[in-house]
Design a protein around this motif. Structure first.
Motif, PDB file in Angstrom:
ATOM      1  N   LEU A  38       0.825  -1.207   0.000  1.00 61.02           N
ATOM      2  CA  LEU A  38       0.000   0.000   0.000  1.00 61.02           C
ATOM      3  C   LEU A  38       0.856   1.252   0.000  1.00 61.02           C
ATOM      4  CD1 LEU A  38      -2.822  -1.052   2.494  1.00 61.02           C
ATOM      5  CD2 LEU A  38      -3.004  -0.787   0.027  1.00 61.02           C
ATOM      6  N   TRP A  39       1.968   1.228   0.698  1.00 62.80           N
ATOM      7  CA  TRP A  39       2.881   2.376   0.733  1.00 62.80           C
ATOM      8  C   TRP A  39       3.462   2.647  -0.655  1.00 62.80           C
ATOM      9  CZ3 TRP A  39       8.469   2.236   0.476  1.00 62.80           C
ATOM     10  CH2 TRP A  39       9.069   3.472   0.743  1.00 62.80           C
ATOM     11  N   VAL A  40       3.792   1.585  -1.381  1.00 64.18           N
ATOM     12  CA  VAL A  40       4.360   1.736  -2.716  1.00 64.18           C
ATOM     13  C   VAL A  40       3.296   2.180  -3.710  1.00 64.18           C
ATOM     14  CG1 VAL A  40       5.380   0.499  -4.654  1.00 64.18           C
ATOM     15  CG2 VAL A  40       6.235   0.095  -2.345  1.00 64.18           C
ATOM     16  N   PHE A  41       2.155   1.504  -3.722  1.00 67.47           N
ATOM     17  CA  PHE A  41       1.133   1.789  -4.727  1.00 67.47           C
ATOM     18  C   PHE A  41       0.482   3.151  -4.520  1.00 67.47           C
ATOM     19  CE2 PHE A  41       0.603  -3.054  -5.045  1.00 67.47           C
ATOM     20  CZ  PHE A  41       1.558  -3.119  -6.056  1.00 67.47           C
ATOM     21  N   ARG A  42       0.509   3.656  -3.301  1.00 65.62           N
ATOM     22  CA  ARG A  42      -0.074   4.972  -3.042  1.00 65.62           C
ATOM     23  C   ARG A  42       0.626   6.046  -3.867  1.00 65.62           C
ATOM     24  NH1 ARG A  42       1.621   8.998  -0.007  1.00 65.62           N
ATOM     25  NH2 ARG A  42       3.305   7.703   0.820  1.00 65.62           N
ATOM     26  N   VAL A  43       1.915   5.876  -4.081  1.00 64.23           N
ATOM     27  CA  VAL A  43       2.693   6.857  -4.832  1.00 64.23           C
ATOM     28  C   VAL A  43       2.388   6.764  -6.326  1.00 64.23           C
ATOM     29  CG1 VAL A  43       5.037   7.567  -5.444  1.00 64.23           C
ATOM     30  CG2 VAL A  43       4.499   6.856  -3.102  1.00 64.23           C
ATOM     31  N   TYR A  44       2.193   5.543  -6.821  1.00 69.39           N
ATOM     32  CA  TYR A  44       2.102   5.341  -8.256  1.00 69.39           C
ATOM     33  C   TYR A  44       0.672   5.188  -8.770  1.00 69.39           C
ATOM     34  CZ  TYR A  44       7.110   4.624  -8.097  1.00 69.39           C
ATOM     35  OH  TYR A  44       8.441   4.808  -7.911  1.00 69.39           O
ATOM     36  N   VAL A  45      -0.316   5.342  -7.911  1.00 66.52           N
ATOM     37  CA  VAL A  45      -1.687   5.085  -8.337  1.00 66.52           C
ATOM     38  C   VAL A  45      -2.134   6.041  -9.422  1.00 66.52           C
ATOM     39  CG1 VAL A  45      -2.712   6.560  -6.565  1.00 66.52           C
ATOM     40  CG2 VAL A  45      -4.035   4.665  -7.505  1.00 66.52           C
ATOM     41  N   ARG A  46      -1.580   7.264  -9.474  1.00 68.71           N
ATOM     42  CA  ARG A  46      -2.009   8.247 -10.466  1.00 68.71           C
ATOM     43  C   ARG A  46      -1.063   8.367 -11.652  1.00 68.71           C
ATOM     44  NH1 ARG A  46      -6.266  11.091  -8.827  1.00 68.71           N
ATOM     45  NH2 ARG A  46      -6.773  11.158  -6.606  1.00 68.71           N
ATOM     46  N   GLU A  47       0.129   7.775 -11.557  1.00 75.11           N
ATOM     47  CA  GLU A  47       1.079   7.977 -12.636  1.00 75.11           C
ATOM     48  C   GLU A  47       1.226   6.770 -13.539  1.00 75.11           C
ATOM     49  OE1 GLU A  47       5.517   6.816 -11.882  1.00 75.11           O
ATOM     50  OE2 GLU A  47       4.951   8.462 -10.571  1.00 75.11           O
ATOM     51  N   THR A  48       0.654   5.651 -13.195  1.00 75.33           N
ATOM     52  CA  THR A  48       0.783   4.461 -14.030  1.00 75.33           C
ATOM     53  C   THR A  48      -0.584   3.853 -14.261  1.00 75.33           C
ATOM     54  OG1 THR A  48       1.895   2.322 -14.276  1.00 75.33           O
ATOM     55  CG2 THR A  48       1.149   2.894 -12.085  1.00 75.33           C
ATOM     56  N   LYS A  49      -0.698   3.094 -15.314  1.00 76.45           N
ATOM     57  CA  LYS A  49      -1.980   2.479 -15.666  1.00 76.45           C
ATOM     58  C   LYS A  49      -1.955   0.964 -15.530  1.00 76.45           C
ATOM     59  CE  LYS A  49      -0.587   2.620 -20.550  1.00 76.45           C
ATOM     60  NZ  LYS A  49      -0.904   3.149 -21.882  1.00 76.45           N
ATOM     61  N   LYS A  50      -0.915   0.413 -14.940  1.00 70.22           N
ATOM     62  CA  LYS A  50      -0.750  -1.032 -14.910  1.00 70.22           C
ATOM     63  C   LYS A  50      -1.511  -1.686 -13.758  1.00 70.22           C
ATOM     64  CE  LYS A  50       3.942  -0.615 -16.722  1.00 70.22           C
ATOM     65  NZ  LYS A  50       5.361  -0.901 -16.431  1.00 70.22           N
ATOM     66  N   ALA A  51      -2.793  -1.495 -13.699  1.00 66.84           N
ATOM     67  CA  ALA A  51      -3.659  -2.191 -12.751  1.00 66.84           C
ATOM     68  C   ALA A  51      -3.312  -1.893 -11.302  1.00 66.84           C
ATOM     69  CB  ALA A  51      -3.594  -3.708 -12.990  1.00 66.84           C
ATOM     70  N   VAL A  52      -2.692  -0.741 -11.021  1.00 68.67           N
ATOM     71  CA  VAL A  52      -2.297  -0.419  -9.657  1.00 68.67           C
ATOM     72  C   VAL A  52      -3.520  -0.256  -8.760  1.00 68.67           C
ATOM     73  CG1 VAL A  52      -1.202   1.331  -8.217  1.00 68.67           C
ATOM     74  CG2 VAL A  52      -0.082   0.577 -10.294  1.00 68.67           C
ATOM     75  N   VAL A  53      -4.607   0.302  -9.291  1.00 71.25           N
ATOM     76  CA  VAL A  53      -5.833   0.455  -8.495  1.00 71.25           C
ATOM     77  C   VAL A  53      -6.325  -0.899  -8.012  1.00 71.25           C
ATOM     78  CG1 VAL A  53      -8.241   1.193  -8.557  1.00 71.25           C
ATOM     79  CG2 VAL A  53      -6.486   2.584  -9.672  1.00 71.25           C
ATOM     80  N   PHE A  54      -6.300  -1.889  -8.883  1.00 70.45           N
ATOM     81  CA  PHE A  54      -6.745  -3.224  -8.510  1.00 70.45           C
ATOM     82  C   PHE A  54      -5.784  -3.874  -7.515  1.00 70.45           C
ATOM     83  CE2 PHE A  54      -8.559  -3.060 -12.977  1.00 70.45           C
ATOM     84  CZ  PHE A  54      -9.811  -2.670 -12.542  1.00 70.45           C
ATOM     85  N   MET A  55      -4.490  -3.638  -7.704  1.00 68.72           N
ATOM     86  CA  MET A  55      -3.518  -4.219  -6.773  1.00 68.72           C
ATOM     87  C   MET A  55      -3.630  -3.572  -5.395  1.00 68.72           C
ATOM     88  SD  MET A  55      -0.090  -5.062  -9.012  1.00 68.72           S
ATOM     89  CE  MET A  55      -0.060  -3.596 -10.040  1.00 68.72           C
ATOM     90  N   MET A  56      -3.959  -2.292  -5.339  1.00 69.75           N
ATOM     91  CA  MET A  56      -4.183  -1.641  -4.048  1.00 69.75           C
ATOM     92  C   MET A  56      -5.371  -2.264  -3.321  1.00 69.75           C
ATOM     93  SD  MET A  56      -3.511   2.452  -4.523  1.00 69.75           S
ATOM     94  CE  MET A  56      -3.822   2.701  -2.772  1.00 69.75           C
ATOM     95  N   ASN A  57      -6.454  -2.501  -4.033  1.00 67.04           N
ATOM     96  CA  ASN A  57      -7.616  -3.131  -3.418  1.00 67.04           C
ATOM     97  C   ASN A  57      -7.328  -4.576  -3.020  1.00 67.04           C
ATOM     98  OD1 ASN A  57     -10.432  -1.479  -3.658  1.00 67.04           O
ATOM     99  ND2 ASN A  57      -8.986  -0.828  -5.228  1.00 67.04           N
ATOM    100  N   LEU A  58      -6.524  -5.265  -3.814  1.00 67.00           N
ATOM    101  CA  LEU A  58      -6.106  -6.613  -3.451  1.00 67.00           C
ATOM    102  C   LEU A  58      -5.290  -6.592  -2.165  1.00 67.00           C
ATOM    103  CD1 LEU A  58      -5.823  -9.628  -4.066  1.00 67.00           C
ATOM    104  CD2 LEU A  58      -3.915  -9.069  -5.597  1.00 67.00           C
ATOM    105  N   ALA A  59      -4.400  -5.615  -2.033  1.00 70.21           N
ATOM    106  CA  ALA A  59      -3.607  -5.485  -0.814  1.00 70.21           C
ATOM    107  C   ALA A  59      -4.491  -5.155   0.386  1.00 70.21           C
ATOM    108  CB  ALA A  59      -2.531  -4.414  -0.993  1.00 70.21           C
TER     109      ALA A  59
END
Length: 335
Positions: A38-59
């Motif tokens: 969550l700490w990592v994906f919080r930074v990249y949630v707006r700058e990348t499109k590689k399913a980070v939103v889904f990985m955050m919810n999975l985490a």
């Protein structure tokens, strides 16, 4: 007859030992791994499109499941539940919500990564906003679909004599030892078929299909960068498939059998005993995904490597600062 042939103190002790040991082992790595994710994906949630939103919810789903483990460990070590029946039912319910939410978001990650490889130009900012809607819809669907798990348990009597154990009547049981409400065999089969089809078979088919499509895209000629991106996407999708087969396939094999045992639809004592001994192991494997998912993020996503190698600022911000510095120098030279 059914009580005498499977509900013994030895079986209960065996189940509690298995749960206590496995949950204790996965608690620390699951907690640390998903907090880091969550700490990592919080930074990249707006700058990348590689399913980070889904990985955050999975985490988030994995983290919520991990946070319930201390209460479960206490129960299996002490053979009693002193926290009240409502909290027991909440923990019991959230176990399945978080497990099937993990399945849902693993499918979303696989589909998104496959889509970005096959049709990269069709993903835009409006579709990124749609990912948040898909996540909210998924949580709602999973929460509603998992309601039968607690509703099928008997809330009126939670005393240990319902399990056939020799514990005193003051000891409360919880989780899988909660007594089941009477269910007819046809109704039980309908529930099982729906649960297996929607909760496991369809998601597994989708994940495997994404793996095949992503692997097939590697045969197409393209730039070296494109092939590298496809390989990373394939590693991600294959990791999702491995988690499915390792964690969720064994559980969904024994889950309907265990349900039939709890509903007294199976009469053979030897078969009942075998099912009741193997089901705790498969349930622990299903919980193991809490620790495996962070490993999947670490070895298959660039975001983890970028964030951990430069923890102070994300790469995009570094690039922006370098660009502004260059621009500033050019303006100074023009002056």
């Amino acid at each position: 007859m059914n009580e005498s042939c499977n509900n013994t103190d030895e079986l209960r002790t065996y189940q509690h030992h298995v749960y206590a040991v496995v949950y204790s082992v996965i608690l620390a790595p699951g907690l640390l791994g998903n907090v880091l994710a969550l700490w990592v994906f919080r930074v990249y949630v707006r700058e990348t499109k590689k399913a980070v939103v889904f990985m955050m919810n999975l985490a988030v789903a994995d983290l919520l499941q991990v946070l319930s483990l201390p209460l479960r460990i206490y129960y299996y070590l002490n053979n009693t539940w002193p926290f009240g029946h409502p909290l027991c039912m909440i923990c019991f319910y959230l176990k399945y919500v978080n497990m099937y939410a993990s399945i849902y978001f693993l499918v979303c990650v696989s589909v998104r990564r496959c889509e970005l490889i096959i049709r990269p130009l069709r993903y835009n900012s409006s579709k990124r906003k749609g990912d948040f809607f898909i996540c909210a819809l998924g949580w709602l669907f999973v929460c509603l679909a998992c309601l039968p798990f607690p509703l099928l348990r008997n809330n009126s009597s939670n005393q240990s004599h319902t399990t056939g154990s020799s514990l005193s009547s003051q000891d409360l049981v919880c989780f899988s030892e909660l007594p089941m409400r009477p269910v007819s065999t046809p109704a039980a089969w309908i529930l099982l078929i729906i649960a297996e089809l929607v909760g496991f078979i369809i998601p597994l088919v989708l994940v495997l299909a994404c793996a095949c499509l992503t692997a097939g895209s590697l045969r197409e000629l393209g730039a070296i960068h494109d092939r590298g991106e496809k390989r990373r996407a394939l590693r991600m999708v294959l990791s999702c498939a491995v988690v499915f087969l390792l964690c969720f396939a064994p559980y969904h094999i024994t889950m309907p059998l265990d349900f039939l045992v709890k509903a007294n639809a199976l009469r053979n004592c030897a078969l009942r005993g075998l099912i009741l001994q193997s089901h705790p192991v498969t349930l622990c494997l299903a919980s193991l995904n809490c620790s495996l998912d962070p490993l999947m993020y670490y070895f298959t996503t660039d975001e983890f490597w970028r964030r951990l190698s430069k923890p102070e600022i994300p790469e995009s911000m570094t690039f922006s600062r370098r660009l502004s510095c260059i621009t500033g120098r050019e303006e100074a030279e023009d002056d």
